[in-house]
Design an enzyme around this catalytic site. Structure first.
Site, short mmCIF file in Angstrom:
data_model
loop_
_atom_site.label_atom_id
_atom_site.label_comp_id
_atom_site.label_asym_id
_atom_site.label_seq_id
_atom_site.Cartn_x
_atom_site.Cartn_y
_atom_site.Cartn_z
N HIS A 198 21.13 -40.33 12.54
CA HIS A 198 20.80 -38.92 12.43
C HIS A 198 21.98 -38.10 11.89
O HIS A 198 21.92 -36.87 11.83
CB HIS A 198 20.39 -38.41 13.83
CG HIS A 198 19.69 -37.10 13.84
ND1 HIS A 198 20.17 -36.01 14.54
CD2 HIS A 198 18.56 -36.69 13.24
CE1 HIS A 198 19.35 -34.99 14.39
NE2 HIS A 198 18.37 -35.36 13.60
N LYS B 174 24.83 -36.31 9.47
CA LYS B 174 24.85 -35.60 8.19
C LYS B 174 26.31 -35.38 7.82
O LYS B 174 26.94 -34.41 8.24
CB LYS B 174 24.13 -34.25 8.28
CG LYS B 174 22.63 -34.35 8.49
CD LYS B 174 22.25 -34.25 9.92
CE LYS B 174 20.73 -34.17 10.09
NZ LYS B 174 20.31 -34.35 11.48
N ASP C 12 36.48 -37.12 -2.26
CA ASP C 12 37.89 -37.41 -2.58
C ASP C 12 38.78 -37.45 -1.36
O ASP C 12 40.01 -37.32 -1.47
CB ASP C 12 38.43 -36.37 -3.58
CG ASP C 12 37.85 -36.56 -4.98
OD1 ASP C 12 37.26 -37.62 -5.23
OD2 ASP C 12 37.99 -35.63 -5.80
N HIS D 77 17.45 -24.55 13.36
CA HIS D 77 17.77 -25.98 13.41
C HIS D 77 19.25 -26.19 13.69
O HIS D 77 19.74 -27.32 13.68
CB HIS D 77 17.36 -26.63 12.08
CG HIS D 77 17.35 -28.11 12.09
ND1 HIS D 77 18.31 -28.87 11.43
CD2 HIS D 77 16.52 -29.01 12.67
CE1 HIS D 77 18.04 -30.15 11.59
NE2 HIS D 77 16.98 -30.28 12.35
N LYS E 240 22.86 -26.64 15.42
CA LYS E 240 23.31 -27.40 16.58
C LYS E 240 24.80 -27.07 16.78
O LYS E 240 25.65 -27.68 16.13
CB LYS E 240 23.11 -28.88 16.37
CG LYS E 240 21.71 -29.25 15.85
CD LYS E 240 21.77 -30.51 14.99
CE LYS E 240 20.56 -30.67 14.11
NZ LYS E 240 19.29 -30.75 14.76
N ASP F 240 34.75 -20.04 25.29
CA ASP F 240 35.98 -19.32 25.67
C ASP F 240 36.89 -18.98 24.49
O ASP F 240 38.13 -18.89 24.67
CB ASP F 240 36.77 -20.16 26.69
CG ASP F 240 36.09 -20.20 28.05
OD1 ASP F 240 35.15 -19.41 28.27
OD2 ASP F 240 36.50 -21.04 28.87
#
Length: 471
Positions: free
Chosen positions: A213, A215, A220, A388, A390, A395
């Site tokens: 899952h 991404k 470089d 979507h 996440k 603090d």
């Protein structure tokens, strides 16, 4: 005894055997009970579902310790070169946790951009692809063959023709609908592509439930991306009932990209069995800036490292901690930690989409959201576009962004990656992103049908919650 009688008792014997297998696995009681109920009341369907989606693979080792040592040696040496690195005292234990359990070394970060839409992310990505001189590494759950996917693939083909090394890992389930000619077109132009855990018989049952899952993109060795966006047009325009898409992606420059590179190279060895450890794939760390750690977790690790990191930060929160997630089906440990923080006077806030793209997850999450609200957690529902994103920020000191949702699947079944950032300036910007999103939301407490549903609705919510460990 009739044939039907024989089949009935045979199905019962198989179901009992499957339930015994579930119990002996010693996983979380809630998950054990969920599988046992499904198998007992729907023996044929339940046993098949358990074989495909429930068998625990955490004890398996897909990558040898020797390979792990070789691929982490480079990043460890680079870490040693950061002679002036000081670990923030408040999160030293969290940093050491990641370093010891998953070889996730902290690196000094040079610059971080927070990209909050596809309109920000994809033009930036195309510019960095155009500037690539040596290599482009892409580790993506979904690489769609739509207009945007074709645009990105054309840009990658152009760089491959210039002699730039281009490697792509795509998840075989996440990209299941993509036609073969889309991949072959890039392969014919010299791009190396590999599916993650190809789902084919006879090993279908051991792989379909465990997906990559992540991404991650590295260019470089000095520019990297991590977050919640895949390569697909929906991340710009939305899809179905959603007119837009709200997501978060980080663009990182400097030594912290080494953590992203390490993750890609481990995954590349897993799918291609080619060990890439040349120094050209890494960048020299900076000596000034905040610390970052790229942390991975998956069903074959000894521990759920990302979940442990969340728990460590939640329990160390003193003033506030904010969460954004599209799916809220938390394991008991995470929910208890959030409720404990709220009860201790910490300002705990949770932002989820008002409408979800997975209706079963939507229904199953409603009782969790009410429970969180009743415990003093401020729950808000994002409107207008599909949320979507996440992320977590705490603090004004630490934040994280990546592919991990606050649900059982991300913490236990999927191969995930998050970057944890120990930098006040980045954390404050992440806090501001959350507060802007909160302005586009409505409080859960303002929706009577959600906070005080009918008796039948509560029954349905509770029934779907029983299956939350399996969703």
């Amino acid at each position: 005894m009739s044939v039907l009688g024989i089949l009935y008792w045979l199905s019962r014997i198989i179901a009992i055997g499957a339930i015994i297998h579930v119990v002996l696995d010693n996983r979380q009681p809630a998950k054990t009970m969920a599988w046992a109920l499904v198998i007992y009341f729907l023996p044929i369907f339940g046993v098949i579902a358990y074989i495909f989606f429930g068998v625990n693979r955490r004890r398996e080792r897909f990558i040898s310790r020797r390979t792990m040592d070789m691929l982490t040696k480079r990043s460890m040496l680079e870490f040693v070169e950061q002679r002036h690195t000081d670990l923030p005292q408040a999160y030293e234990s969290t940093i050491n946790l990641f370093s010891r359990q998953s070889y996730s070394m902290p690196f000094i970060n040079q610059h971080t951009d927070i990209l909050t839409s596809g309109y920000d992310f994809f033009p930036s990505l195309l510019r960095d692809i155009a500037a690539a001189k040596n290599h482009i590494h892409i580790d993506m759950y979904i690489f769609e063959d739509d207009a945007l996917g074709l645009l990105i693939s054309d840009a990658l083909i152009a760089k491959a023709r210039e002699g730039v090394e281009v490697r792509i890992i795509y998840d075989d389930v996440g990209s299941w609908k993509v036609k073969k000619h889309f991949w072959e077109r890039m392969r014919d132009e010299g791009i190396d592509l590999e599916p993650f855990l190809r789902v084919r018989f006879p090993r279908f049952t051991s792989r379909v439930n465990y997906r990559n899952h992540r991404k991650i993109i590295v260019i470089d060795g000095c520019v990297g991306y991590i977050g919640g966006m895949n390569i697909a047009l929906r991340y710009v325009k939305g899809r179905g009932a959603f007119d837009g898409w709200r997501d978060t992606m980080l663009r990182i420059e400097g030594g912290a990209v080494n953590g992203l590179q390490q993750t890609f190279l481990l995954d590349w060895y897993f799918v291609d069995r080619t060990l890439l450890s040349d120094r050209k794939y890494y960048t020299k760390p900076e000596h000034e800036g905040g610390l970052m750690q790229t942390v991975t977790s998956g069903p074959v690790g000894a521990y759920p490292e990302i979940m442990q990191g969340y728990l460590s930060i939640i329990m160390s929160a003193r003033r506030y901690i904010y969460f954004e997630t599209p799916y809220f089906l938390p394991p008991d440990s995470v929910l208890i930690a959030m409720k404990t923080a709220a009860a201790s006077g910490v300002d705990v806030r949770l932002l989820v989409p008002r409408c979800n793209d997975a209706f079963l997850v939507d229904w199953a999450s409603r009782s969790y959201l009410r429970e969180a609200s009743e415990a003093g957690i401020t729950v808000s529902l994002y409107e207008g576009a599909f949320l979507h994103s996440k992320l977590m920020v705490c603090d004004d000191a630490v934040c994280t962004c990546g592919s991990t949702n606050l649900d059982f699947r991300s913490f236990e079944n999927n191969f995930e990656a998050n970057t944890f950032i120990y930098d006040e300036s980045v954390a404050c910007r992440m806090r501001d992103v959350y507060l802007e999103d909160e302005k586009r939301s409505v409080p859960l407490t303002s929706l009577p049908d959600r906070i005080s549903p009918s008796f039948l609705q509560r029954i349905w919510d509770s029934l779907t919650r029983l299956f939350s460990p399996l969703l």
